[in-house]
Design an enzyme around this catalytic site. Structure first.
Site, PDB file in Angstrom:
ATOM      1  N   LYS A  49      -7.121  -9.031 -13.143  1.00  0.00           N
ATOM      2  CA  LYS A  49      -7.068  -7.440 -12.835  1.00  0.00           C
ATOM      3  C   LYS A  49      -5.640  -6.919 -12.828  1.00  0.00           C
ATOM      4  O   LYS A  49      -5.597  -5.654 -13.277  1.00  0.00           O
ATOM      5  CB  LYS A  49      -7.679  -6.980 -11.285  1.00  0.00           C
ATOM      6  CG  LYS A  49      -9.126  -7.460 -10.917  1.00  0.00           C
ATOM      7  CD  LYS A  49      -9.586  -6.985  -9.498  1.00  0.00           C
ATOM      8  CE  LYS A  49     -10.921  -7.510  -9.246  1.00  0.00           C
ATOM      9  NZ  LYS A  49     -11.392  -7.392  -7.924  1.00  0.00           N
ATOM     10  N   ASP A  81     -12.621  -1.105  -5.956  1.00  0.00           N
ATOM     11  CA  ASP A  81     -12.954  -2.198  -4.806  1.00  0.00           C
ATOM     12  C   ASP A  81     -12.799  -1.292  -3.185  1.00  0.00           C
ATOM     13  O   ASP A  81     -13.420  -1.640  -2.464  1.00  0.00           O
ATOM     14  CB  ASP A  81     -12.133  -3.190  -4.675  1.00  0.00           C
ATOM     15  CG  ASP A  81     -12.213  -4.313  -5.904  1.00  0.00           C
ATOM     16  OD1 ASP A  81     -13.503  -4.455  -6.066  1.00  0.00           O
ATOM     17  OD2 ASP A  81     -11.587  -4.879  -6.396  1.00  0.00           O
TER      18      ASP A  81
HETATM   19  P1  NDP Z   1      -7.411 -14.987  -3.474  1.00  0.00           P
HETATM   20  O1  NDP Z   1      -7.537 -16.153  -4.155  1.00  0.00           O
HETATM   21  O2  NDP Z   1      -6.484 -13.733  -4.337  1.00  0.00           O
HETATM   22  O3  NDP Z   1      -7.050 -15.102  -2.115  1.00  0.00           O
HETATM   23  C1  NDP Z   1      -6.963 -16.118  -1.431  1.00  0.00           C
HETATM   24  C2  NDP Z   1      -6.448 -15.784   0.213  1.00  0.00           C
HETATM   25  O4  NDP Z   1      -7.304 -16.908   0.858  1.00  0.00           O
HETATM   26  C3  NDP Z   1      -5.014 -16.330   0.638  1.00  0.00           C
HETATM   27  O5  NDP Z   1      -4.934 -15.397   1.472  1.00  0.00           O
HETATM   28  C4  NDP Z   1      -5.203 -17.656   0.900  1.00  0.00           C
HETATM   29  O6  NDP Z   1      -4.300 -17.898   2.101  1.00  0.00           O
HETATM   30  C5  NDP Z   1      -6.318 -17.555   1.601  1.00  0.00           C
HETATM   31  N1  NDP Z   1      -7.178 -18.784   1.799  1.00  0.00           N
HETATM   32  C6  NDP Z   1      -7.749 -19.603   0.877  1.00  0.00           C
HETATM   33  N2  NDP Z   1      -8.091 -20.728   1.388  1.00  0.00           N
HETATM   34  C7  NDP Z   1      -7.985 -20.661   2.781  1.00  0.00           C
HETATM   35  C8  NDP Z   1      -8.271 -21.649   3.817  1.00  0.00           C
HETATM   36  N3  NDP Z   1      -9.014 -22.683   3.719  1.00  0.00           N
HETATM   37  N4  NDP Z   1      -8.002 -21.161   4.993  1.00  0.00           N
HETATM   38  C9  NDP Z   1      -7.113 -20.071   5.309  1.00  0.00           C
HETATM   39  N5  NDP Z   1      -7.111 -19.134   4.283  1.00  0.00           N
HETATM   40  C10 NDP Z   1      -7.259 -19.450   2.885  1.00  0.00           C
HETATM   41  O7  NDP Z   1      -8.945 -14.337  -3.558  1.00  0.00           O
HETATM   42  P2  NDP Z   1      -9.566 -12.739  -3.819  1.00  0.00           P
HETATM   43  O8  NDP Z   1      -8.748 -12.036  -2.876  1.00  0.00           O
HETATM   44  O9  NDP Z   1      -9.441 -12.513  -4.968  1.00  0.00           O
HETATM   45  O10 NDP Z   1     -10.950 -12.970  -2.870  1.00  0.00           O
HETATM   46  C11 NDP Z   1     -11.095 -13.142  -1.548  1.00  0.00           C
HETATM   47  C12 NDP Z   1     -12.560 -13.385  -1.367  1.00  0.00           C
HETATM   48  O11 NDP Z   1     -13.140 -12.106  -1.583  1.00  0.00           O
HETATM   49  C13 NDP Z   1     -13.529 -14.364  -2.203  1.00  0.00           C
HETATM   50  O12 NDP Z   1     -14.289 -14.887  -1.566  1.00  0.00           O
HETATM   51  C14 NDP Z   1     -13.929 -13.310  -3.345  1.00  0.00           C
HETATM   52  O13 NDP Z   1     -15.380 -13.749  -3.748  1.00  0.00           O
HETATM   53  C15 NDP Z   1     -14.212 -12.150  -2.313  1.00  0.00           C
HETATM   54  N6  NDP Z   1     -14.324 -10.778  -2.966  1.00  0.00           N
HETATM   55  C16 NDP Z   1     -15.727 -10.231  -2.713  1.00  0.00           C
HETATM   56  C17 NDP Z   1     -15.750  -8.712  -3.339  1.00  0.00           C
HETATM   57  C18 NDP Z   1     -16.806  -8.167  -3.339  1.00  0.00           C
HETATM   58  O14 NDP Z   1     -16.978  -7.106  -3.950  1.00  0.00           O
HETATM   59  N7  NDP Z   1     -17.657  -8.318  -2.133  1.00  0.00           N
HETATM   60  C19 NDP Z   1     -14.536  -8.192  -4.323  1.00  0.00           C
HETATM   61  C20 NDP Z   1     -13.434  -8.992  -4.267  1.00  0.00           C
HETATM   62  C21 NDP Z   1     -13.255 -10.296  -3.722  1.00  0.00           C
HETATM   63  P3  NDP Z   1      -2.705 -18.327   1.492  1.00  0.00           P
HETATM   64  O15 NDP Z   1      -2.072 -17.193   1.134  1.00  0.00           O
HETATM   65  O16 NDP Z   1      -2.477 -19.006   2.629  1.00  0.00           O
HETATM   66  O17 NDP Z   1      -3.115 -19.449   0.479  1.00  0.00           O
END
Ligand code: NDP
Length: 268
Positions: A76, A110
């Site tokens: 994006k 979004d």
């Molecule tokens: P990113 O990879 O950018 O975000 C990762 C985030 O998740 C970080 O804050 C990370 O924390 C945290 N994280 C990952 N694993 C863990 C864990 N085991 N415990 C705690 N925190 C964790 O992902 P996106 O923002 O792109 O997407 C997030 C979710 O949203 C996904 O499931 C995606 O499919 C969904 N989504 C859905 C949409 C919709 O239209 N419904 C649109 C966009 C996304 P840290 O910083 O500590 O690593």
């Protein structure tokens, strides 16, 4: 699962979603359902693009005659940089998920998708806890702040949440513990559900009238929603947001109302 094309071998088509990986995207199914519902002669395919190749891929798809592109993880930001004109929400978030190729105009749907997914929900007040600091978190914060919510933000890596707030000029309050008490809405924007992980939240402290919202979705409740539900909270997964961001993308391209019911049905 989608048939996936590498961008260099993309077929002649009208619309595509680009991402990496892309085979699980529901966008082709959802937009194809919209075209069929309205009798539009258009095709929509899934195209795999590797990081660093977004600009070249968008140029190639434009030359091939594609009209519109949806952009998903992790492209994006690169897509935003390719666009020559962007909407104000896209400029604020510095990401694009929807592009009109001919005009090189991009937007981000979004935040609108998230807002619309909650439009009919009967909240008694507007206090939210947002969990995560990833790509999707910006859109959620922006949507909640635009609607006057009082927002707290928690992330496993607190420094990432702090820099996100600073970078986007958000007024959300940074918290070092995900304290659920008093919140009307608890939004999981982390990708923890995708790996089946649980977040360190104590559901017994949650307001029983709160809504637990997970941006992720799957065939059954995510671990986050399953835990919330077992404590009696109402739950919502990311499908409605997905449909609403897709409907907003459809409207950006076609300048007519999207068939939301049929698009939602395609996601069930
Ligand atoms: P990113 O990879 O950018 O975000 C990762 C985030 O998740 C970080 O804050 C990370 O924390 C945290 N994280 C990952 N694993 C863990 C864990 N085991 N415990 C705690 N925190 C964790 O992902 P996106 O923002 O792109 O997407 C997030 C979710 O949203 C996904 O499931 C995606 O499919 C969904 N989504 C859905 C949409 C919709 O239209 N419904 C649109 C966009 C996304 P840290 O910083 O500590 O690593």
């Amino acid at each position: 699962m989608n048939e996936v094309f590498a961008w260099r071998e993309a077929p002649i088509a009208d619309f595509a979603v680009i991402g990496h990986p892309i085979k699980h995207s529901l966008s082709p199914k959802m937009h194809t359902a919209a075209f069929i519902a309205l009798g539009l002669e258009a095709s929509y395919v899934a195209v795999e693009v590797l990081p660093g190749e977004v600009s070249e891929a968008l140029d190639a798809l434009r030359i091939k005659g594609y009209r519109g592109i949806n952009v998903t993880v992790p492209h994006k930001e690169e897509a935003f940089l390719w666009c020559e004109e962007t909407t104000s929400i896209s400029q604020r978030l510095r990401v694009c998920n929807t592009i009109d190729l001919a005009s090189r105009r991009g937007t981000n749907t979004d935040a609108e998708g998230f807002s619309r997914s909650l439009a009919d929900y009967p909240f008694s007040s507007k206090k939210a806890l947002v969990l995560g600091a990833g790509g999707s978190t910006r859109a959620i914060l922006s949507a909640l702040e635009a609607e006057g919510w009082d927002v707290s933000l928690w992330n496993r890596t607190q420094s990432k949440a702090a820099s996100l707030l600073e970078r986007f000029g958000s007024k959300a309050m940074l918290v070092d513990q995900p304290d659920l008490a008093d919140n009307d809405l608890i939004v999981n924007t982390t990708s923890a559900s995708l790996s089946g992980d649980r977040l360190p939240v104590n559901w017994s402290k949650a307001n029983p009238d709160a809504l637990a919202y997970d941006l992720a979705y799957g065939p059954s409740l995510t671990p986050f929603l399953s835990d919330a539900s077992s404590f009696g909270l109402a739950v919502m997964d990311g499908r409605r947001m997905l449909m609403e961001q897709g409907a907003a993308a459809f409207e950006f391209w076609w300048n007519r109302e999207a068939p939301r019911e049929e698009m939602m049905a395609a996601l069930q």
